[in-house]
Design a protein around this motif. Structure first.
Motif, PDB file in Angstrom:
ATOM      1  N   LEU A 164      84.514  29.151  31.358  1.00 28.73           N
ATOM      2  CA  LEU A 164      85.679  29.865  30.826  1.00 28.73           C
ATOM      3  C   LEU A 164      85.509  30.276  29.363  1.00 28.73           C
ATOM      4  N   PHE A 165      84.783  29.458  28.585  1.00 29.81           N
ATOM      5  CA  PHE A 165      84.704  29.735  27.142  1.00 29.81           C
ATOM      6  C   PHE A 165      83.790  30.919  26.841  1.00 29.81           C
ATOM      7  N   LEU A 166      82.644  30.984  27.531  1.00 25.17           N
ATOM      8  CA  LEU A 166      81.765  32.139  27.299  1.00 25.17           C
ATOM      9  C   LEU A 166      82.392  33.407  27.881  1.00 25.17           C
ATOM     10  N   GLN A 167      83.132  33.267  28.987  1.00 27.48           N
ATOM     11  CA  GLN A 167      83.834  34.435  29.528  1.00 27.48           C
ATOM     12  C   GLN A 167      84.864  34.950  28.525  1.00 27.48           C
ATOM     13  N   ALA A 168      85.566  34.001  27.873  1.00 25.34           N
ATOM     14  CA  ALA A 168      86.592  34.377  26.885  1.00 25.34           C
ATOM     15  C   ALA A 168      85.951  35.102  25.705  1.00 25.34           C
ATOM     16  N   LEU A 169      84.819  34.582  25.214  1.00 28.60           N
ATOM     17  CA  LEU A 169      84.160  35.193  24.055  1.00 28.60           C
ATOM     18  C   LEU A 169      83.631  36.585  24.406  1.00 28.60           C
ATOM     19  N   ARG A 170      83.157  36.748  25.625  1.00 31.97           N
ATOM     20  CA  ARG A 170      82.680  38.074  26.036  1.00 31.97           C
ATOM     21  C   ARG A 170      83.838  39.068  26.049  1.00 31.97           C
ATOM     22  N   ARG A 171      85.003  38.603  26.511  1.00 34.36           N
ATOM     23  CA  ARG A 171      86.157  39.508  26.594  1.00 34.36           C
ATOM     24  C   ARG A 171      86.685  39.889  25.220  1.00 34.36           C
ATOM     25  N   VAL A 172      86.758  38.914  24.292  1.00 36.98           N
ATOM     26  CA  VAL A 172      87.299  39.265  22.961  1.00 36.98           C
ATOM     27  C   VAL A 172      86.251  39.967  22.098  1.00 36.98           C
ATOM     28  N   GLY A 173      84.957  39.749  22.411  1.00 38.46           N
ATOM     29  CA  GLY A 173      83.898  40.487  21.718  1.00 38.46           C
ATOM     30  C   GLY A 173      83.594  40.004  20.318  1.00 38.46           C
ATOM     31  N   VAL A 174      84.115  38.831  19.918  1.00 43.86           N
ATOM     32  CA  VAL A 174      83.794  38.259  18.601  1.00 43.86           C
ATOM     33  C   VAL A 174      83.523  36.774  18.764  1.00 43.86           C
TER      34      VAL A 174
END
Length: 218
Positions: free
Chosen positions: A154-164
Motif C-alpha cells: 500500500l505504501f509504494l502504491q500511495a507514493l506512486r499515486r502522489v508522485g512525491v
C-alpha cells in the motif's frame, strides 16, 4: 528503457538492478510470460518518486496555525500538539527522526481532516491509506514477484499515486487491523514502515530494493 533509466537518475543500487533486468528482458521473447513480469517491474521502478520532493523546505508555523483554525473550531489541545510537533521538526532542520502523530477519537471528529490541514499548511501532498480490516502482511510489504498479479504494498502504491517522496500519509483505522493468522501479521510489518530508525531503507517484497520512507510525514 535504458535511456529512461539513465534519465531517471535512480539511486546507484536501484539503477544497477534496473539495468540488469533490462538486459534479461533483451534476451527474452515478447511472447514469454516472464517478459511481461519484468516489464511491469521496470515500469514500477521508473514510476516511483525516488528523488521528487513537494512543498516548502521551510515549515511556516503561522500558516499552520491559520490552516488549522480556519478548518476546525475548538480542538485546542490537538492543534497545539500539532504546532509543537512541527516546531520541533523545524528546529531539527526537517529531520524526520522523531515521533509520529497519532489522532484518537470517535468517527467524525476530524482526525483525517486535521491531517489534510497539516499537508495544506506545509505545502505537501496528502494521501489517506485505510488499513481497517487488512489482515495480510503482503498488503503492507507487497507480494513476491513469483506470484501471478503480484503488486507492491500500500505504501509504494500511495507514493506512486502522489508522485512525491515526502507526502503527508494518513494511516486510517490502524487500530482495526487484524493481527496474526495464516497470511502473516500486518501490524508487525507496520513497525518497519513507521519506525524512524528503520524506514529510511524499507524493503518491499515486490521491489526487493530499499526505498526511503523517512521523508514522509506519518
Amino acid at each position: 528503457l535504458l535511456k529512461k533509466i539513465d534519465d531517471a537518475r535512480l539511486p546507484e543500487r536501484v539503477g544497477q538492478e534496473a539495468r540488469r533486468e533490462t538486459e534479461r528482458l533483451r534476451m527474452l521473447s515478447p511472447a514469454s510470460s516472464e517478459y511481461q513480469v519484468i516489464r511491469t517491474y521496470l515500469d514500477w521502478i521508473l514510476s516511483l518518486p525516488w528523488h521528487k520532493r513537494s512543498g516548502d523546505e521551510e515549515i511556516a508555523l503561522s500558516r499552520v496555525e491559520e490552516a488549522l483554525d480556519g478548518r476546525h473550531y475548538g480542538l485546542s489541545e490537538a492543534k497545539e500538539r500539532i504546532v509543537e510537533f512541527l516546531a520541533v521538526r523545524k528546529l531539527r532542520g526537517g529531520d524526520p527522526h522523531g515521533p509520529i502523530l497519532c489522532f484518537v477519537g470517535p468517527p467524525g471528529t476530524g482526525k483525517t481532516s486535521l491531517g489534510e490541514a497539516i499537508a495544506k499548511a506545509i505545502g505537501r501532498e496528502f494521501y489517506r491509506i485505510a488499513v481497517g480490516g487488512v489482515r495480510d502482511e503482503a498488503e503492507i510489504r507487497g507480494h513476491r514477484r513469483t506470484y501471478v498479479g503480484a503488486m507492491p504494498g500500500l505504501f509504494l502504491q500511495a507514493l506512486r499515486r502522489v508522485g512525491v517522496s515526502d507526502p503527508v500519509l494518513m494511516i486510517d483505522e490502524i487500530d482495526k487491523m487484524s493481527g496474526g493468522g495464516a497470511s502473516g501479521d500486518p501490524t508487525a510489518a507496520m513497525l518497519e514502515v513507521l519506525d524512524p530508525a528503520q524506514n529510511h531503507d524499507f524493503v518491499d517484497h515486490y521491489l526487493n530494493l530499499p526505498f526511503d520512507l523517512s521523508r514522509s510525514l506519518f
